[in-house]
Design a protein around this motif. Structure first.
Motif, mmCIF file in Angstrom:
data_model
loop_
_atom_site.group_PDB
_atom_site.id
_atom_site.type_symbol
_atom_site.label_atom_id
_atom_site.label_comp_id
_atom_site.label_asym_id
_atom_site.label_seq_id
_atom_site.Cartn_x
_atom_site.Cartn_y
_atom_site.Cartn_z
ATOM 1 N N SER A 17 -52.017 34.488 -22.324
ATOM 2 C CA SER A 17 -51.329 35.738 -22.004
ATOM 3 C C SER A 17 -50.648 35.634 -20.643
ATOM 4 N N LEU A 18 -51.389 35.197 -19.631
ATOM 5 C CA LEU A 18 -50.768 35.054 -18.296
ATOM 6 C C LEU A 18 -49.560 34.134 -18.346
ATOM 7 N N SER A 19 -49.637 33.063 -19.122
ATOM 8 C CA SER A 19 -48.547 32.068 -19.145
ATOM 9 C C SER A 19 -47.251 32.671 -19.670
ATOM 10 N N ILE A 20 -47.344 33.593 -20.605
ATOM 11 C CA ILE A 20 -46.138 34.262 -21.116
ATOM 12 C C ILE A 20 -45.442 35.013 -19.976
ATOM 13 N N TYR A 21 -46.218 35.801 -19.225
ATOM 14 C CA TYR A 21 -45.610 36.606 -18.153
ATOM 15 C C TYR A 21 -45.096 35.723 -17.019
ATOM 16 N N VAL A 22 -45.858 34.696 -16.669
ATOM 17 C CA VAL A 22 -45.445 33.834 -15.552
ATOM 18 C C VAL A 22 -44.186 33.047 -15.916
ATOM 19 N N ASN A 23 -44.122 32.518 -17.121
ATOM 20 C CA ASN A 23 -42.900 31.824 -17.559
ATOM 21 C C ASN A 23 -41.688 32.747 -17.457
ATOM 22 N N GLU A 24 -41.838 33.979 -17.944
ATOM 23 C CA GLU A 24 -40.692 34.898 -17.953
ATOM 24 C C GLU A 24 -40.343 35.372 -16.545
ATOM 25 N N LEU A 25 -41.353 35.615 -15.703
ATOM 26 C CA LEU A 25 -41.069 36.045 -14.322
ATOM 27 C C LEU A 25 -40.290 34.971 -13.574
ATOM 28 N N ILE A 26 -40.669 33.717 -13.782
ATOM 29 C CA ILE A 26 -39.995 32.627 -13.058
ATOM 30 C C ILE A 26 -38.617 32.348 -13.667
ATOM 31 N N ASN A 27 -38.569 32.217 -14.962
ATOM 32 C CA ASN A 27 -37.326 31.732 -15.585
ATOM 33 C C ASN A 27 -36.297 32.826 -15.860
ATOM 34 N N SER A 28 -36.748 34.063 -16.086
ATOM 35 C CA SER A 28 -35.776 35.128 -16.355
ATOM 36 C C SER A 28 -35.536 36.017 -15.141
ATOM 37 N N TYR A 29 -36.482 36.035 -14.185
ATOM 38 C CA TYR A 29 -36.341 36.962 -13.056
ATOM 39 C C TYR A 29 -36.383 36.275 -11.693
ATOM 40 N N ASN A 30 -36.425 34.927 -11.713
ATOM 41 C CA ASN A 30 -36.291 34.182 -10.457
ATOM 42 C C ASN A 30 -37.390 34.482 -9.436
ATOM 43 N N VAL A 31 -38.600 34.775 -9.905
ATOM 44 C CA VAL A 31 -39.710 35.073 -8.992
ATOM 45 C C VAL A 31 -40.153 33.793 -8.280
ATOM 46 N N LYS A 32 -40.449 33.909 -6.984
ATOM 47 C CA LYS A 32 -40.757 32.731 -6.159
ATOM 48 C C LYS A 32 -42.205 32.656 -5.683
ATOM 49 N N ASN A 33 -42.857 33.815 -5.539
ATOM 50 C CA ASN A 33 -44.248 33.836 -5.061
ATOM 51 C C ASN A 33 -45.086 34.648 -6.041
ATOM 52 N N LEU A 34 -46.108 33.998 -6.615
ATOM 53 C CA LEU A 34 -46.939 34.666 -7.618
ATOM 54 C C LEU A 34 -48.374 34.702 -7.098
ATOM 55 N N ILE A 35 -48.876 35.918 -6.892
ATOM 56 C CA ILE A 35 -50.215 36.054 -6.299
ATOM 57 C C ILE A 35 -51.124 36.789 -7.277
ATOM 58 N N ARG A 36 -52.022 36.027 -7.898
ATOM 59 C CA ARG A 36 -52.954 36.661 -8.825
ATOM 60 C C ARG A 36 -54.029 37.395 -8.041
ATOM 61 N N ILE A 37 -54.316 38.626 -8.453
ATOM 62 C CA ILE A 37 -55.400 39.404 -7.840
ATOM 63 C C ILE A 37 -56.344 39.796 -8.973
ATOM 64 N N GLY A 38 -57.443 39.068 -9.068
ATOM 65 C CA GLY A 38 -58.303 39.233 -10.234
ATOM 66 C C GLY A 38 -59.761 39.453 -9.871
ATOM 67 N N THR A 39 -60.553 39.616 -10.916
ATOM 68 C CA THR A 39 -62.002 39.697 -10.735
ATOM 69 C C THR A 39 -62.624 38.379 -11.197
ATOM 70 N N CYS A 40 -63.832 38.119 -10.724
ATOM 71 C CA CYS A 40 -64.498 36.860 -11.108
ATOM 72 C C CYS A 40 -66.003 37.036 -11.104
ATOM 73 N N GLY A 41 -66.677 36.074 -11.717
ATOM 74 C CA GLY A 41 -68.138 36.036 -11.696
ATOM 75 C C GLY A 41 -68.577 34.973 -10.703
ATOM 76 N N SER A 42 -69.502 35.326 -9.839
ATOM 77 C CA SER A 42 -69.997 34.347 -8.857
ATOM 78 C C SER A 42 -70.884 33.312 -9.531
ATOM 79 N N LEU A 43 -70.702 32.044 -9.106
ATOM 80 C CA LEU A 43 -71.559 30.967 -9.609
ATOM 81 C C LEU A 43 -72.507 30.444 -8.530
ATOM 82 N N GLN A 44 -72.450 31.040 -7.331
ATOM 83 C CA GLN A 44 -73.241 30.528 -6.205
ATOM 84 C C GLN A 44 -74.084 31.656 -5.608
#
Ligand SMILES: O=P(O)(O)O[C@H]1O[C@H](CO)[C@@H](O)[C@H]1O
Ligand SMILES: O=c1cc[nH]c(=O)[nH]1
Length: 233
Positions: free
Chosen positions: A68-95
């Motif tokens: 899913s992310l790859s669809i949006y990132v491909n289109e943001l870069i190739n159709s909208y010329n986006v240069k900086n992509l900053i993912r802000i997500g949640t995660c599970g700690s492993l430590q």
């Protein structure tokens, strides 16, 4: 317009924040951006462009997982010329020393996904953050009094793994946390020579079993949003 994003040319800024959850995108637009305009509602995957301290910034939901992310990132870069992509997500700690609500910055991402095995004919590629964005994010976090954990994370295809202990192998090799998109993001950024970074907030711990609520995940993770907006160019 691209296949999955309904924005017109020039409606998306050159820096885009990427939460998995489209409602997080809406929340950020409503609470952090000035003059925010919604440019995408296709599939309910909200995208907004507005201003943060005078800088033009967009925020686009990506959905969950590398495909899913790859669809949006491909289109943001190739159709909208986006240069900086900053993912802000949640995660599970492993430590054990990485606690709920801590900030994790992904220097690199290991993965159990087959995307890069397929792409590199069975060989291993090492998806790596933009050093420019990584340094800026680390310095900004320290300036804000936030001590981030920086290192290798795991991008998994299986939120619900058949083996509940499978994360322990990654943990033994120093992997900090698990999420589901970054290996895809870093690989596409490298392919198209743009900058990408993942900043995560710990929403649960695989070590202790603790977890935050969905409402908290949507609304209370202000520190990573602040860091991402401050480093936007
Ligand atoms: O909070 P987001 O950005 O969606 O990130 C994490 O949360 C989802 C799983 O609940 C996956 O997308 C994972 O990467
Ligand atoms: O992918 C994810 C995201 C949050 N927490 C997890 O355990 N996994």
């Amino acid at each position: 317009m691209s296949i999955h994003i309904g924005a017109k040319e020039n409606e998306i800024a050159q820096t885009v924040l990427l939460p998995g959850d489209p409602l997080r995108a809406k929340y950020i637009a409503e609470n952090f951006l000035e003059d925010a305009k919604c440019y995408n509602e296709v599939r309910g995957m909200y995208g907004f462009t507005g201003y943060y301290k005078g800088k033009r910034v967009s925020v686009q939901g990506t959905g969950m997982g590398v495909p899913s992310l790859s669809i949006y990132v491909n289109e943001l870069i190739n159709s909208y010329n986006v240069k900086n992509l900053i993912r802000i997500g949640t995660c599970g700690s492993l430590q054990p020393d990485i606690k709920l609500r801590d900030i994790v910055i992904a220097m690199s991402s290991s993965t159990d996904s087959a995307i890069n095995k397929i792409r590199f004919n069975g060989m291993d590629y090492a998806p790596t953050a933009s050093f420019k964005l990584l340094k800026k994010a680390y310095d900004k976090a320290m300036e804000l009094g936030i001590q981030p954990k920086v290192g290798n994370i795991l991008t998994t295809d299986t939120f619900y793994n058949d083996d509940p202990d499978s994360w322990k192998l990654w943990a033994k090799f120093g992997v900090l946390a698990v999420e589901m998109e970054t290996a895809g993001l870093y690989t596409l950024a490298a392919k198209y020579n743009v900058d990408a970074l993942t900043i995560l907030t710990v929403s649960d711990s695989l070590v202790t079993g603790e977890a935050t609520t969905a409402e908290e995940r949507q609304k209370t993770f202000m520190n990573m949003v602040k860091i991402a907006l401050e480093i936007a160019e």
